[in-house]
Motif scaffolding. Structure first.
Motif, PDB file in Angstrom:
ATOM      1  N   THR A 124      54.746  -4.803 -25.368  1.00 42.71           N
ATOM      2  CA  THR A 124      54.975  -5.676 -26.512  1.00 42.71           C
ATOM      3  C   THR A 124      54.824  -4.880 -27.802  1.00 42.71           C
ATOM      4  OG1 THR A 124      54.011  -7.501 -25.244  1.00 42.71           O
ATOM      5  CG2 THR A 124      54.292  -7.833 -27.618  1.00 42.71           C
ATOM      6  N   ARG A 125      55.877  -4.836 -28.603  1.00 42.65           N
ATOM      7  CA  ARG A 125      55.808  -4.149 -29.890  1.00 42.65           C
ATOM      8  C   ARG A 125      55.006  -4.988 -30.886  1.00 42.65           C
ATOM      9  NH1 ARG A 125      58.548  -1.324 -26.080  1.00 42.65           N
ATOM     10  NH2 ARG A 125      59.477   0.550 -26.978  1.00 42.65           N
ATOM     11  N   ALA A 132      67.186  -8.811 -33.366  1.00 41.11           N
ATOM     12  CA  ALA A 132      66.236  -9.723 -32.720  1.00 41.11           C
ATOM     13  C   ALA A 132      66.118 -10.975 -33.581  1.00 41.11           C
ATOM     14  CB  ALA A 132      64.871  -9.066 -32.548  1.00 41.11           C
ATOM     15  N   PRO A 186      66.468 -10.288 -28.032  1.00 41.43           N
ATOM     16  CA  PRO A 186      65.017 -10.083 -28.036  1.00 41.43           C
ATOM     17  C   PRO A 186      64.345 -11.015 -29.038  1.00 41.43           C
ATOM     18  CG  PRO A 186      66.168  -7.985 -28.111  1.00 41.43           C
ATOM     19  CD  PRO A 186      67.201  -9.043 -28.319  1.00 41.43           C
ATOM     20  N   TYR A 196      59.474  -9.860 -26.987  1.00 40.60           N
ATOM     21  CA  TYR A 196      59.680  -8.428 -27.155  1.00 40.60           C
ATOM     22  C   TYR A 196      58.619  -7.849 -28.080  1.00 40.60           C
ATOM     23  CZ  TYR A 196      61.676  -4.067 -28.844  1.00 40.60           C
ATOM     24  OH  TYR A 196      61.847  -2.750 -29.205  1.00 40.60           O
TER      25      TYR A 196
END
Length: 212
Positions: free
Chosen positions: A4-5, A124, A154, A176
């Motif tokens: 997970t960013r 995203a 995402p 994401y």
């Protein structure tokens, strides 16, 4: 599985940007929206960005800006990614020749898929809490079960996140990335470096449990 960013938004000071970098987070967010208590000018942003090394993404957040407002920031500040939080359409967002993400204030499940389809140019879709008259930064969560599985793009989860609830958020939504601002603050616009470190550690801990 991807990890997970993490983006820490609402950075107003160089020392807070340094704390984000040291924590291992992936991105900082700079708010170019004067009504926000976390808003910064281009001059302030230049000093902040000087503390951010390569491979940490600098994100510029705008709410219904003019073309001139966006371009002025892009011409003077190192910006890697643009985040639009207003009523901008895909054509408006694309014209700046920068990667962009689009924020959506979630009210119902169908909103998420529809927004993904309305913004084919977005890298995203950022999901935030809906509150009438407030474009973002509400500090409130929304019903995470509204987020569909296997979305077309995402998803970045925002809205009321903090070290104490991000584990549940990731387990339910499996986004994401996660985006936090108020949940790691000592005061509006002033980050708590300990909370930043705790948040990043918790996301990494949760990833090990749920993703691998």
């Amino acid at each position: 599985m991807l990890r997970t960013r993490i983006k820490i938004c609402g950075i107003t000071r160089a020392e807070d940007a340094k704390a984000v970098v040291e924590s291992g987070a992936d991105a900082i967010g700079l708010v170019f929206y004067p009504p926000s208590p976390r808003g910064v000018t281009a001059t302030q942003a230049i000093d902040i960005v000087a503390a951010v090394p390569a491979f940490v993404t600098v994100t510029a957040l705008f709410v219904n800006p003019s073309v001139e407002e966006v371009q002025s920031v892009l011409d003077s500040v190192r910006i890697d990614l643009i985040q639009f939080h207003g009523d901008e359409d895909d054509d408006f967002c694309r014209q700046f020749k920068r990667p962009y993400i689009k924020a959506l204030r979630v009210r119902q499940a169908s909103d998420v898929v529809a927004s993904c389809l309305r913004f084919p140019g977005a890298l995203a879709i950022l999901l935030d809490s809906y509150k009438p008259g407030v474009p973002g930064g509400t500090g409130e969560t929304f019903d995470w079960t509204l987020v569909p599985e296997n979305p077309p793009k995402p998803l970045i989860l925002a809205g009321g996140l903090e070290p104490g609830n991000v584990a549940e958020a990731i387990s339910v939504v499996k986004p994401y990335a996660v985006d936090i601002s108020g949940g790691v603050e000592a005061a509006k616009g002033i980050k708590d470096h300990g909370k930043i470190a705790d948040f990043v550690k918790e996301v990494n801990r949760v990833d090990e449990h749920y993703r691998f």
